[in-house]
Design an enzyme around this catalytic site. Structure first.
Site, PDB file in Angstrom:
ATOM      1  N   ILE A 156       0.899  -1.168   0.000  1.00  0.00           N
ATOM      2  CA  ILE A 156       0.000   0.000   0.000  1.00  0.00           C
ATOM      3  C   ILE A 156       0.925   1.201   0.000  1.00  0.00           C
ATOM      4  O   ILE A 156       1.792   1.314   0.868  1.00  0.00           O
ATOM      5  CB  ILE A 156      -0.916   0.025   1.235  1.00  0.00           C
ATOM      6  CG1 ILE A 156      -1.793  -1.231   1.283  1.00  0.00           C
ATOM      7  CG2 ILE A 156      -1.781   1.293   1.235  1.00  0.00           C
ATOM      8  CD1 ILE A 156      -2.578  -1.381   2.572  1.00  0.00           C
ATOM      9  N   GLU A 157       0.766   2.084  -0.981  1.00  0.00           N
ATOM     10  CA  GLU A 157       1.706   3.204  -1.116  1.00  0.00           C
ATOM     11  C   GLU A 157       0.935   4.512  -1.284  1.00  0.00           C
ATOM     12  O   GLU A 157      -0.041   4.573  -2.040  1.00  0.00           O
ATOM     13  CB  GLU A 157       2.628   2.959  -2.323  1.00  0.00           C
ATOM     14  CG  GLU A 157       3.793   3.921  -2.416  1.00  0.00           C
ATOM     15  CD  GLU A 157       4.869   3.434  -3.402  1.00  0.00           C
ATOM     16  OE1 GLU A 157       5.497   2.394  -3.120  1.00  0.00           O
ATOM     17  OE2 GLU A 157       5.069   4.091  -4.436  1.00  0.00           O
ATOM     18  N   HIS A 260      -2.847  -8.477 -13.220  1.00  0.00           N
ATOM     19  CA  HIS A 260      -1.737  -8.858 -14.099  1.00  0.00           C
ATOM     20  C   HIS A 260      -1.401 -10.353 -14.045  1.00  0.00           C
ATOM     21  O   HIS A 260      -0.378 -10.772 -14.564  1.00  0.00           O
ATOM     22  CB  HIS A 260      -0.480  -8.001 -13.840  1.00  0.00           C
ATOM     23  CG  HIS A 260      -0.067  -7.907 -12.408  1.00  0.00           C
ATOM     24  ND1 HIS A 260       0.040  -6.696 -11.754  1.00  0.00           N
ATOM     25  CD2 HIS A 260       0.273  -8.850 -11.502  1.00  0.00           C
ATOM     26  CE1 HIS A 260       0.422  -6.914 -10.499  1.00  0.00           C
ATOM     27  NE2 HIS A 260       0.578  -8.213 -10.323  1.00  0.00           N
ATOM     28  N   PRO A 292       4.200   0.109 -11.315  1.00  0.00           N
ATOM     29  CA  PRO A 292       4.928   0.607 -10.145  1.00  0.00           C
ATOM     30  C   PRO A 292       6.421   0.344 -10.247  1.00  0.00           C
ATOM     31  O   PRO A 292       6.848  -0.603 -10.907  1.00  0.00           O
ATOM     32  CB  PRO A 292       4.313  -0.191  -8.993  1.00  0.00           C
ATOM     33  CG  PRO A 292       3.884  -1.466  -9.616  1.00  0.00           C
ATOM     34  CD  PRO A 292       3.499  -1.141 -11.037  1.00  0.00           C
ATOM     35  N   GLY A 293       7.197   1.206  -9.580  1.00  0.00           N
ATOM     36  CA  GLY A 293       8.629   0.947  -9.445  1.00  0.00           C
ATOM     37  C   GLY A 293       8.854   0.139  -8.179  1.00  0.00           C
ATOM     38  O   GLY A 293       8.106  -0.796  -7.884  1.00  0.00           O
ATOM     39  N   HIS A 316       4.323  -5.067 -15.820  1.00  0.00           N
ATOM     40  CA  HIS A 316       3.476  -4.855 -14.637  1.00  0.00           C
ATOM     41  C   HIS A 316       4.234  -4.189 -13.503  1.00  0.00           C
ATOM     42  O   HIS A 316       3.678  -3.928 -12.447  1.00  0.00           O
ATOM     43  CB  HIS A 316       2.866  -6.172 -14.161  1.00  0.00           C
ATOM     44  CG  HIS A 316       3.751  -7.026 -13.299  1.00  0.00           C
ATOM     45  ND1 HIS A 316       5.037  -7.360 -13.658  1.00  0.00           N
ATOM     46  CD2 HIS A 316       3.531  -7.628 -12.096  1.00  0.00           C
ATOM     47  CE1 HIS A 316       5.565  -8.125 -12.716  1.00  0.00           C
ATOM     48  NE2 HIS A 316       4.685  -8.300 -11.754  1.00  0.00           N
ATOM     49  N   ALA A 318       8.651  -2.998 -12.085  1.00  0.00           N
ATOM     50  CA  ALA A 318      10.084  -2.916 -12.379  1.00  0.00           C
ATOM     51  C   ALA A 318      10.667  -4.298 -12.663  1.00  0.00           C
ATOM     52  O   ALA A 318      11.557  -4.452 -13.494  1.00  0.00           O
ATOM     53  CB  ALA A 318      10.822  -2.264 -11.206  1.00  0.00           C
ATOM     54  N   GLY A 319      10.168  -5.317 -11.973  1.00  0.00           N
ATOM     55  CA  GLY A 319      10.713  -6.665 -12.150  1.00  0.00           C
ATOM     56  C   GLY A 319      11.958  -6.876 -11.299  1.00  0.00           C
ATOM     57  O   GLY A 319      12.782  -5.973 -11.138  1.00  0.00           O
ATOM     58  N   LYS A 389       4.582  -2.566   3.261  1.00  0.00           N
ATOM     59  CA  LYS A 389       4.900  -3.760   2.459  1.00  0.00           C
ATOM     60  C   LYS A 389       4.360  -4.999   3.162  1.00  0.00           C
ATOM     61  O   LYS A 389       4.327  -5.080   4.382  1.00  0.00           O
ATOM     62  CB  LYS A 389       6.417  -3.898   2.302  1.00  0.00           C
ATOM     63  CG  LYS A 389       6.989  -3.074   1.159  1.00  0.00           C
ATOM     64  CD  LYS A 389       6.817  -3.792  -0.161  1.00  0.00           C
ATOM     65  CE  LYS A 389       7.526  -3.047  -1.295  1.00  0.00           C
ATOM     66  NZ  LYS A 389       7.348  -3.711  -2.578  1.00  0.00           N
TER      67      LYS A 389
END
Length: 390
Positions: A156-157, A260, A292-293, A316, A318-319, A389
């Site tokens: 949650i950001e 995703h 998102p990053g 979806h 940064a990976g 997180k």
């Protein structure tokens, strides 16, 4: 090279189209992509997004279109996992208010393996349609999991947008319901394939469209998609409530939701196919999405360009650039915390065990975005202010 994406691998049964350079792919993900390209029912080509990394059976950040079969592991164990965003009418939030808001969210949204102590309002649960044996089995426990974040890279950001507004973004999935459905039907697929003499060693067991189990998986997968959305919506309600308790005048608008991990029947290249997206977002022309990053880098709200070669899809996130174990082992805890502090982010890194979600364990989001300029147009950039997180 070709006009869309970065490179093509043409050594397998169908091409593999990459939106990153081949040498940027880890060996495990590359091998998994080759396995996908040799499935007898795979259609046209495999699309690999710039955030790709090794998954279970299929790389995260891959798109597989099929005809006549569905692959449970090509949807993944967190069916319906995705993100939602909501804009507030606020242009600033004082640090003290931000801390108060995050405290209330932590009190009302269980994270990690935690569930609610009481069942949540059943009105939030999706309607049950068709035969849903695993969902029925898991339904009661799901009432305790509704509105919970889960673990891993779920978050949650609170963010500040380039549009001047404060945004809320949530990343979560279908919790244990989706996990149980996914594992059950992967086992079913393995049994069907083994009985038919098909090798299941690559973790890409499939359910043929002719099997009774096909419709069962389809029904249950779609229920999990709806449950994952309900889960995110309830968490968003709790986040909105936290904002209202601290800043009563706040208003909200522009809810966006994007899964995703899912499969859908779509038209591509003149054919009706089943598109499996695993860690990939649909990006039809003009369709809103989120990329998102990490908790120390920007996120992006985008509009799709409807690129045919990616099956109208994009990255979806940064990976990962390293495994969770490697991140915990090799990243410098003090350096990661210092970097987040300098950015002014109220972050979620406290211990070495949290390093698997440190910015250093992720790819460079700016490079990921550069690699998909043919797939999406950036609408709004979002800077992280505070993060919870899983």
């Amino acid at each position: 090279m070709h006009t869309s994406g970065k490179a093509i691998i043409e050594t397998e049964q169908i091409p593999i189209k990459l939106w990153l350079d081949e040498e940027q792919m880890d060996e495990g993900a590359l091998e998994q992509a080759r396995n996908l390209a040799n499935l007898p029912f795979a259609f046209k080509h495999i699309a690999i997004m710039p955030d790709t990394h090794e998954g279970y059976g299929m790389p995260i950040g891959a798109i597989l279109a099929t005809q006549g079969a569905i692959v449970p592991n090509a949807v993944g164990v967190d069916i319906g996992c995705g993100m939602c965003s909501l804009r507030t009418n606020l242009t600033e939030v004082e640090t003290a208010d931000l801390k108060a808001i995050m405290g209330i969210i932590r009190d009302t949204v269980p994270v990690g393996f935690n569930h609610h102590k009481t069942p949540q309002d059943e009105a939030w649960m999706p309607e049950r349609k068709g035969s849903l044996p695993i969902v029925e089995q898991e339904y009661e426990s799901a009432l305790y999991q509704l509105g919970t974040l889960g673990g891993g890279n779920h978050f949650i950001e609170i963010q500040k947008g380039s549009d001047g507004y404060i945004w809320i973004m949530i990343h979560s999935g279908s919790r244990n319901v989706g996990f149980t459905v996914a594992n059950h039907y992967d086992d079913v697929a393995k049994q069907l394939n083994t009985a038919a003499g098909v090798d299941v060693s690559q973790d890409l067991a499939y359910i043929p469209e002719s099997s009774d189990q096909f419709e069962l998986y389809w029904n249950e997968m779609n229920y999990c998609l709806e449950f994952a959305l309900a889960n995110r919506k309830l968490m968003m309600e709790r986040a909105k409530s936290a904002f209202r308790q601290v800043l009563p005048e706040v208003e909200f608008a522009d809810f966006i939701n994007k899964p995703h991990n899912f499969a859908a029947v779509e038209e591509h290249f003149g054919e009706t196919v089943i598109v499996h997206r695993k860690g990939a977002t649909r990006a039809r022309k003009g369709e809103w999405g989120m990329i998102p990053g990490s908790q120390g880098t920007r996120s992006f709200l985008v509009k799709g360009k409807g690129e045919a070669q990616s099956f109208e899809s994009c990255a979806h996130g940064a990976g990962r650039i390293m495994s969770r174990a490697k991140a915990r082992k090799t990243l410098d805890l003090k350096a990661e915390i210092k970097a987040l502090k300098e950015l002014g982010v109220l972050h979620a890194i406290r211990h070495r065990t949290d390093l698997d979600e440190a910015p250093g364990s992720y790819k460079d989001i700016d490079e990921v975005m550069r690699n998909q300029v043919d797939l999406v147009d950036v609408q709004i950039e979002l800077q992280p202010l505070a993060v919870i997180k899983g």
